[in-house]
Motif scaffolding. Structure first.
Motif, PDB file in Angstrom:
ATOM      1  N   ARG A   1       0.805  -1.211   0.000  1.00  0.00           N
ATOM      2  CA  ARG A   1       0.000   0.000   0.000  1.00  0.00           C
ATOM      3  C   ARG A   1       0.846   1.272   0.000  1.00  0.00           C
ATOM      4  O   ARG A   1       0.544   2.232  -0.711  1.00  0.00           O
ATOM      5  N   LEU A   2       1.920   1.295   0.775  1.00  0.00           N
ATOM      6  CA  LEU A   2       2.718   2.507   0.881  1.00  0.00           C
ATOM      7  C   LEU A   2       3.418   2.821  -0.437  1.00  0.00           C
ATOM      8  O   LEU A   2       3.429   3.978  -0.876  1.00  0.00           O
ATOM      9  N   THR A   3       3.985   1.805  -1.082  1.00  0.00           N
ATOM     10  CA  THR A   3       4.664   2.042  -2.357  1.00  0.00           C
ATOM     11  C   THR A   3       3.682   2.539  -3.400  1.00  0.00           C
ATOM     12  O   THR A   3       3.976   3.475  -4.155  1.00  0.00           O
ATOM     13  N   ARG A   4       2.496   1.934  -3.449  1.00  0.00           N
ATOM     14  CA  ARG A   4       1.485   2.381  -4.403  1.00  0.00           C
ATOM     15  C   ARG A   4       1.090   3.828  -4.128  1.00  0.00           C
ATOM     16  O   ARG A   4       0.871   4.609  -5.062  1.00  0.00           O
ATOM     17  N   ALA A   5       1.010   4.193  -2.851  1.00  0.00           N
ATOM     18  CA  ALA A   5       0.624   5.556  -2.497  1.00  0.00           C
ATOM     19  C   ALA A   5       1.684   6.563  -2.925  1.00  0.00           C
ATOM     20  O   ALA A   5       1.358   7.663  -3.397  1.00  0.00           O
ATOM     21  N   VAL A   6       2.966   6.198  -2.776  1.00  0.00           N
ATOM     22  CA  VAL A   6       4.040   7.103  -3.200  1.00  0.00           C
ATOM     23  C   VAL A   6       3.960   7.343  -4.701  1.00  0.00           C
ATOM     24  O   VAL A   6       4.024   8.485  -5.174  1.00  0.00           O
ATOM     25  N   PHE A   7       3.797   6.266  -5.476  1.00  0.00           N
ATOM     26  CA  PHE A   7       3.692   6.422  -6.926  1.00  0.00           C
ATOM     27  C   PHE A   7       2.441   7.209  -7.307  1.00  0.00           C
ATOM     28  O   PHE A   7       2.453   7.981  -8.275  1.00  0.00           O
ATOM     29  N   ALA A   8       1.363   7.024  -6.548  1.00  0.00           N
ATOM     30  CA  ALA A   8       0.140   7.780  -6.832  1.00  0.00           C
ATOM     31  C   ALA A   8       0.373   9.267  -6.627  1.00  0.00           C
ATOM     32  O   ALA A   8      -0.083  10.104  -7.422  1.00  0.00           O
ATOM     33  N   HIS A   9       1.084   9.631  -5.551  1.00  0.00           N
ATOM     34  CA  HIS A   9       1.402  11.034  -5.298  1.00  0.00           C
ATOM     35  C   HIS A   9       2.302  11.595  -6.402  1.00  0.00           C
ATOM     36  O   HIS A   9       2.239  12.798  -6.701  1.00  0.00           O
ATOM     37  N   LEU A  10       3.127  10.747  -6.988  1.00  0.00           N
ATOM     38  CA  LEU A  10       4.021  11.182  -8.062  1.00  0.00           C
ATOM     39  C   LEU A  10       3.323  11.166  -9.422  1.00  0.00           C
ATOM     40  O   LEU A  10       3.927  11.525 -10.433  1.00  0.00           O
ATOM     41  N   ASP A  11       2.054  10.745  -9.438  1.00  0.00           N
ATOM     42  CA  ASP A  11       1.273  10.635 -10.675  1.00  0.00           C
ATOM     43  C   ASP A  11       1.951   9.676 -11.652  1.00  0.00           C
ATOM     44  O   ASP A  11       2.023   9.933 -12.858  1.00  0.00           O
ATOM     45  N   VAL A  12       2.459   8.579 -11.104  1.00  0.00           N
ATOM     46  CA  VAL A  12       3.127   7.556 -11.905  1.00  0.00           C
ATOM     47  C   VAL A  12       2.306   6.279 -11.853  1.00  0.00           C
ATOM     48  O   VAL A  12       2.001   5.777 -10.768  1.00  0.00           O
ATOM     49  N   ASP A  13       1.952   5.787 -13.034  1.00  0.00           N
ATOM     50  CA  ASP A  13       1.281   4.500 -13.118  1.00  0.00           C
ATOM     51  C   ASP A  13       2.364   3.427 -13.213  1.00  0.00           C
ATOM     52  O   ASP A  13       3.121   3.399 -14.202  1.00  0.00           O
ATOM     53  N   PRO A  14       2.488   2.557 -12.205  1.00  0.00           N
ATOM     54  CA  PRO A  14       3.580   1.575 -12.201  1.00  0.00           C
ATOM     55  C   PRO A  14       3.636   0.707 -13.452  1.00  0.00           C
ATOM     56  O   PRO A  14       4.722   0.416 -13.967  1.00  0.00           O
ATOM     57  N   GLY A  15       2.474   0.286 -13.958  1.00  0.00           N
ATOM     58  CA  GLY A  15       2.460  -0.560 -15.145  1.00  0.00           C
ATOM     59  C   GLY A  15       3.006   0.167 -16.364  1.00  0.00           C
ATOM     60  O   GLY A  15       3.815  -0.376 -17.122  1.00  0.00           O
ATOM     61  N   ARG A  16       2.562   1.400 -16.545  1.00  0.00           N
ATOM     62  CA  ARG A  16       3.050   2.187 -17.677  1.00  0.00           C
ATOM     63  C   ARG A  16       4.535   2.489 -17.524  1.00  0.00           C
ATOM     64  O   ARG A  16       5.313   2.400 -18.487  1.00  0.00           O
ATOM     65  N   ALA A  17       4.943   2.871 -16.313  1.00  0.00           N
ATOM     66  CA  ALA A  17       6.353   3.195 -16.074  1.00  0.00           C
ATOM     67  C   ALA A  17       7.233   1.982 -16.315  1.00  0.00           C
ATOM     68  O   ALA A  17       8.332   2.093 -16.882  1.00  0.00           O
ATOM     69  N   ARG A  18       6.759   0.820 -15.923  1.00  0.00           N
ATOM     70  CA  ARG A  18       7.523  -0.412 -16.154  1.00  0.00           C
ATOM     71  C   ARG A  18       7.722  -0.641 -17.654  1.00  0.00           C
ATOM     72  O   ARG A  18       8.828  -0.971 -18.104  1.00  0.00           O
ATOM     73  N   ALA A  19       6.654  -0.458 -18.417  1.00  0.00           N
ATOM     74  CA  ALA A  19       6.748  -0.628 -19.865  1.00  0.00           C
ATOM     75  C   ALA A  19       7.735   0.375 -20.461  1.00  0.00           C
ATOM     76  O   ALA A  19       8.498   0.046 -21.379  1.00  0.00           O
ATOM     77  N   GLU A  20       7.751   1.592 -19.923  1.00  0.00           N
ATOM     78  CA  GLU A  20       8.661   2.621 -20.414  1.00  0.00           C
ATOM     79  C   GLU A  20      10.116   2.268 -20.097  1.00  0.00           C
ATOM     80  O   GLU A  20      11.017   2.485 -20.918  1.00  0.00           O
ATOM     81  N   VAL A  21      10.355   1.733 -18.906  1.00  0.00           N
ATOM     82  CA  VAL A  21      11.718   1.332 -18.534  1.00  0.00           C
ATOM     83  C   VAL A  21      12.207   0.247 -19.482  1.00  0.00           C
ATOM     84  O   VAL A  21      13.362   0.298 -19.975  1.00  0.00           O
ATOM     85  N   LEU A  22      11.382  -0.721 -19.756  1.00  0.00           N
ATOM     86  CA  LEU A  22      11.778  -1.813 -20.648  1.00  0.00           C
ATOM     87  C   LEU A  22      11.981  -1.317 -22.078  1.00  0.00           C
ATOM     88  O   LEU A  22      12.894  -1.769 -22.781  1.00  0.00           O
ATOM     89  N   ALA A  23      11.137  -0.370 -22.498  1.00  0.00           N
ATOM     90  CA  ALA A  23      11.279   0.186 -23.846  1.00  0.00           C
ATOM     91  C   ALA A  23      12.592   0.962 -23.972  1.00  0.00           C
ATOM     92  O   ALA A  23      13.311   0.839 -24.976  1.00  0.00           O
ATOM     93  N   ASP A  24      12.890   1.770 -22.950  1.00  0.00           N
ATOM     94  CA  ASP A  24      14.150   2.527 -22.967  1.00  0.00           C
ATOM     95  C   ASP A  24      15.343   1.578 -22.973  1.00  0.00           C
ATOM     96  O   ASP A  24      16.365   1.853 -23.615  1.00  0.00           O
ATOM     97  N   ARG A  25      15.200   0.472 -22.273  1.00  0.00           N
ATOM     98  CA  ARG A  25      16.292  -0.506 -22.221  1.00  0.00           C
ATOM     99  C   ARG A  25      16.536  -1.113 -23.592  1.00  0.00           C
ATOM    100  O   ARG A  25      17.680  -1.292 -23.998  1.00  0.00           O
ATOM    101  N   ARG A  26      15.452  -1.428 -24.310  1.00  0.00           N
ATOM    102  CA  ARG A  26      15.588  -2.013 -25.649  1.00  0.00           C
ATOM    103  C   ARG A  26      16.237  -1.027 -26.618  1.00  0.00           C
ATOM    104  O   ARG A  26      17.060  -1.399 -27.442  1.00  0.00           O
ATOM    105  N   GLU A  27      15.849   0.251 -26.486  1.00  0.00           N
ATOM    106  CA  GLU A  27      16.407   1.261 -27.386  1.00  0.00           C
ATOM    107  C   GLU A  27      17.909   1.472 -27.136  1.00  0.00           C
ATOM    108  O   GLU A  27      18.651   1.766 -28.062  1.00  0.00           O
ATOM    109  N   ALA A  28      18.301   1.322 -25.882  1.00  0.00           N
ATOM    110  CA  ALA A  28      19.709   1.543 -25.537  1.00  0.00           C
ATOM    111  C   ALA A  28      20.589   0.342 -25.880  1.00  0.00           C
ATOM    112  O   ALA A  28      21.817   0.456 -25.938  1.00  0.00           O
TER     113      ALA A  28
END
Length: 223
Positions: free
Chosen positions: A195-222
Protein backbone atom coordinates in the motif's frame (compact mmCIF):
# COMPACT_ATOMS: atom_id res chain seq x y z
CA UNK A 1 22.65 -11.77 -3.72
CA UNK A 2 24.44 -8.48 -3.01
CA UNK A 3 27.56 -9.55 -4.93
CA UNK A 4 25.46 -9.55 -8.11
CA UNK A 5 24.68 -5.84 -7.78
CA UNK A 6 26.49 -3.37 -10.01
CA UNK A 7 28.40 -0.54 -8.36
CA UNK A 8 25.54 1.88 -9.00
CA UNK A 9 22.95 -0.56 -7.66
CA UNK A 10 25.04 -1.03 -4.52
CA UNK A 11 25.09 2.74 -4.16
CA UNK A 12 21.29 2.64 -4.25
CA UNK A 13 21.15 0.12 -1.41
CA UNK A 14 23.66 2.07 0.67
CA UNK A 15 21.99 5.36 -0.23
CA UNK A 16 18.62 4.01 0.90
CA UNK A 17 19.99 3.73 4.44
CA UNK A 18 21.23 7.32 4.24
CA UNK A 19 17.81 8.46 3.01
CA UNK A 20 16.05 6.65 5.85
CA UNK A 21 18.42 8.16 8.39
CA UNK A 22 17.97 11.67 6.95
CA UNK A 23 14.20 11.28 7.24
CA UNK A 24 14.54 9.87 10.78
CA UNK A 25 12.81 6.65 9.75
CA UNK A 26 13.42 3.50 11.71
CA UNK A 27 13.40 1.06 8.80
CA UNK A 28 14.52 1.18 5.18
CA UNK A 29 11.50 0.97 2.91
CA UNK A 30 10.81 1.00 -0.80
CA UNK A 31 10.44 4.77 -0.61
CA UNK A 32 14.07 5.11 0.49
CA UNK A 33 15.25 2.80 -2.31
CA UNK A 34 13.35 4.98 -4.77
CA UNK A 35 14.91 8.15 -3.41
CA UNK A 36 18.36 6.57 -3.59
CA UNK A 37 17.78 5.38 -7.16
CA UNK A 38 16.97 8.96 -8.15
CA UNK A 39 20.45 9.93 -7.00
CA UNK A 40 21.53 8.36 -10.31
CA UNK A 41 19.27 10.21 -12.78
CA UNK A 42 21.35 9.14 -15.78
CA UNK A 43 21.23 5.43 -15.01
CA UNK A 44 18.71 3.21 -16.86
CA UNK A 45 15.46 2.97 -14.96
CA UNK A 46 16.04 6.12 -12.94
CA UNK A 47 16.44 8.07 -16.20
CA UNK A 48 13.04 6.79 -17.31
CA UNK A 49 11.41 8.01 -14.10
CA UNK A 50 13.05 11.40 -14.57
CA UNK A 51 11.69 11.54 -18.13
CA UNK A 52 8.24 10.81 -16.70
CA UNK A 53 8.57 13.86 -14.48
CA UNK A 54 9.85 12.31 -11.23
CA UNK A 55 12.58 14.22 -9.39
CA UNK A 56 14.25 13.69 -6.04
CA UNK A 57 12.41 16.75 -4.76
CA UNK A 58 8.98 15.56 -5.87
CA UNK A 59 9.74 12.07 -4.56
CA UNK A 60 10.84 13.40 -1.18
CA UNK A 61 7.63 15.42 -0.96
CA UNK A 62 5.57 12.32 -1.80
CA UNK A 63 7.44 10.22 0.76
CA UNK A 64 6.98 12.87 3.45
CA UNK A 65 3.24 12.98 2.81
CA UNK A 66 2.77 9.23 2.72
CA UNK A 67 5.32 7.93 5.23
CA UNK A 68 6.13 10.77 7.55
CA UNK A 69 3.82 13.76 7.53
CA UNK A 70 1.59 15.59 5.07
CA UNK A 71 -1.97 14.49 5.68
CA UNK A 72 -0.96 13.05 9.03
CA UNK A 73 0.86 10.19 7.34
CA UNK A 74 -2.34 8.82 5.87
CA UNK A 75 -2.40 7.57 2.31
CA UNK A 76 -4.74 8.93 -0.38
CA UNK A 77 -7.23 6.12 0.21
CA UNK A 78 -7.51 7.07 3.89
CA UNK A 79 -7.92 10.76 3.06
CA UNK A 80 -10.59 9.98 0.46
CA UNK A 81 -12.48 7.80 2.94
CA UNK A 82 -12.46 10.56 5.54
CA UNK A 83 -13.63 13.13 2.99
CA UNK A 84 -16.61 10.87 2.31
CA UNK A 85 -17.61 11.50 5.93
CA UNK A 86 -17.11 15.24 5.56
CA UNK A 87 -13.62 15.29 7.10
CA UNK A 88 -11.07 17.23 5.05
CA UNK A 89 -7.60 16.61 6.46
CA UNK A 90 -6.00 19.39 4.43
CA UNK A 91 -8.52 21.91 5.70
CA UNK A 92 -8.06 20.73 9.30
CA UNK A 93 -4.31 21.11 8.95
CA UNK A 94 -4.65 24.56 7.38
CA UNK A 95 -6.90 25.86 10.17
CA UNK A 96 -4.80 24.33 12.94
CA UNK A 97 -1.55 25.73 11.59
CA UNK A 98 -3.17 29.13 11.07
CA UNK A 99 -3.96 29.18 14.79
CA UNK A 100 -0.98 27.37 16.35
CA UNK A 101 1.73 27.74 13.72
CA UNK A 102 3.31 25.50 11.05
CA UNK A 103 3.81 21.89 12.07
CA UNK A 104 1.36 22.04 14.97
CA UNK A 105 -0.36 18.82 13.94
CA UNK A 106 3.00 17.06 13.81
CA UNK A 107 3.60 17.54 17.53
CA UNK A 108 2.54 15.03 20.20
CA UNK A 109 0.56 17.47 22.30
CA UNK A 110 0.37 20.73 24.32
CA UNK A 111 3.22 19.85 26.67
CA UNK A 112 5.66 19.31 23.82
CA UNK A 113 4.42 22.47 22.13
CA UNK A 114 5.02 24.47 25.31
CA UNK A 115 8.55 23.14 25.70
CA UNK A 116 9.52 23.42 22.04
CA UNK A 117 12.21 25.99 21.31
CA UNK A 118 11.37 28.51 18.57
CA UNK A 119 12.73 27.41 15.19
CA UNK A 120 13.14 23.79 16.29
CA UNK A 121 11.33 21.06 14.32
CA UNK A 122 8.21 19.63 15.87
CA UNK A 123 8.52 16.18 17.49
CA UNK A 124 6.96 13.09 15.96
CA UNK A 125 3.19 13.16 15.72
CA UNK A 126 1.11 10.83 17.83
CA UNK A 127 0.03 9.02 14.68
CA UNK A 128 3.65 8.44 13.67
CA UNK A 129 4.45 7.10 17.14
CA UNK A 130 1.50 4.74 16.99
CA UNK A 131 2.56 3.58 13.55
CA UNK A 132 6.04 2.93 14.92
CA UNK A 133 4.72 0.99 17.90
CA UNK A 134 2.12 -1.08 16.06
CA UNK A 135 3.58 -4.56 16.10
CA UNK A 136 3.22 -7.26 13.53
CA UNK A 137 3.77 -5.51 10.21
CA UNK A 138 7.49 -4.88 10.58
CA UNK A 139 7.01 -1.77 8.42
CA UNK A 140 7.55 0.89 11.05
CA UNK A 141 8.81 4.16 9.67
CA UNK A 142 8.74 6.55 12.60
CA UNK A 143 11.50 6.28 15.22
CA UNK A 144 10.80 5.94 18.90
CA UNK A 145 13.96 7.75 19.85
CA UNK A 146 17.67 6.94 19.66
CA UNK A 147 19.07 4.05 17.68
CA UNK A 148 19.64 4.03 13.96
CA UNK A 149 17.16 6.78 13.20
CA UNK A 150 19.16 9.24 15.27
CA UNK A 151 22.37 8.44 13.36
CA UNK A 152 23.67 5.45 15.30
CA UNK A 153 23.88 1.86 14.15
CA UNK A 154 22.47 -0.01 11.20
CA UNK A 155 18.92 0.59 9.97
CA UNK A 156 17.14 -2.68 9.12
CA UNK A 157 15.24 -3.25 5.90
CA UNK A 158 11.45 -3.40 6.05
CA UNK A 159 9.89 -6.53 4.51
CA UNK A 160 8.57 -4.57 1.51
CA UNK A 161 12.09 -3.28 0.74
CA UNK A 162 13.52 -6.80 0.95
CA UNK A 163 10.80 -8.01 -1.40
CA UNK A 164 11.59 -5.22 -3.88
CA UNK A 165 15.27 -6.23 -3.89
CA UNK A 166 14.30 -9.86 -4.43
CA UNK A 167 12.11 -8.74 -7.32
CA UNK A 168 15.06 -6.85 -8.79
CA UNK A 169 16.99 -10.13 -8.89
CA UNK A 170 14.07 -11.82 -10.61
CA UNK A 171 13.95 -8.99 -13.15
CA UNK A 172 17.65 -9.45 -13.94
CA UNK A 173 17.20 -13.21 -14.31
CA UNK A 174 14.14 -12.78 -16.55
CA UNK A 175 16.07 -10.34 -18.75
CA UNK A 176 19.09 -12.67 -18.75
CA UNK A 177 21.34 -10.01 -17.28
CA UNK A 178 24.30 -11.18 -15.23
CA UNK A 179 24.35 -8.09 -13.03
CA UNK A 180 21.60 -6.30 -11.11
CA UNK A 181 21.61 -2.65 -12.13
CA UNK A 182 19.63 0.42 -11.14
CA UNK A 183 17.05 -0.42 -13.81
CA UNK A 184 16.36 -3.78 -12.15
CA UNK A 185 15.91 -2.12 -8.78
CA UNK A 186 13.47 0.36 -10.33
CA UNK A 187 11.61 -2.49 -12.05
CA UNK A 188 11.40 -4.28 -8.72
CA UNK A 189 10.00 -1.17 -7.06
CA UNK A 190 7.42 -0.75 -9.81
CA UNK A 191 6.27 -4.33 -9.20
CA UNK A 192 5.80 -3.72 -5.47
CA UNK A 193 2.17 -4.12 -4.51
CA UNK A 194 2.22 -2.90 -0.92
CA UNK A 195 0.00 0.00 0.00
CA UNK A 196 2.72 2.51 0.88
CA UNK A 197 4.66 2.04 -2.36
CA UNK A 198 1.48 2.38 -4.40
CA UNK A 199 0.62 5.56 -2.50
CA UNK A 200 4.04 7.10 -3.20
CA UNK A 201 3.69 6.42 -6.93
CA UNK A 202 0.14 7.78 -6.83
CA UNK A 203 1.40 11.03 -5.30
CA UNK A 204 4.02 11.18 -8.06
CA UNK A 205 1.27 10.64 -10.67
CA UNK A 206 3.13 7.56 -11.90
CA UNK A 207 1.28 4.50 -13.12
CA UNK A 208 3.58 1.58 -12.20
CA UNK A 209 2.46 -0.56 -15.15
CA UNK A 210 3.05 2.19 -17.68
CA UNK A 211 6.35 3.20 -16.07
CA UNK A 212 7.52 -0.41 -16.15
CA UNK A 213 6.75 -0.63 -19.87
CA UNK A 214 8.66 2.62 -20.41
CA UNK A 215 11.72 1.33 -18.53
CA UNK A 216 11.78 -1.81 -20.65
CA UNK A 217 11.28 0.19 -23.85
CA UNK A 218 14.15 2.53 -22.97
CA UNK A 219 16.29 -0.51 -22.22
CA UNK A 220 15.59 -2.01 -25.65
CA UNK A 221 16.41 1.26 -27.39
CA UNK A 222 19.71 1.54 -25.54
CA UNK A 223 20.73 -2.04 -26.38
Amino acid sequence: MFERFSGEARDVVVGAQEEARALRHERIGTEHLLLAALRHPDEPGAATLVRLGVTRESCRTAVSRVAGGGADGLGPEDAAALRAFGIDLDEIRRRTEATFGPGALDGPGPEAARDREPGKPWPLSALERLRGEGGGSGDRTAPRGGGAASGKGHIPFAPRAKKALELSLREAVALRDRRIGVEHVVLGLLRSDDRLTRAVFAHLDVDPGRARAEVLADRREAA
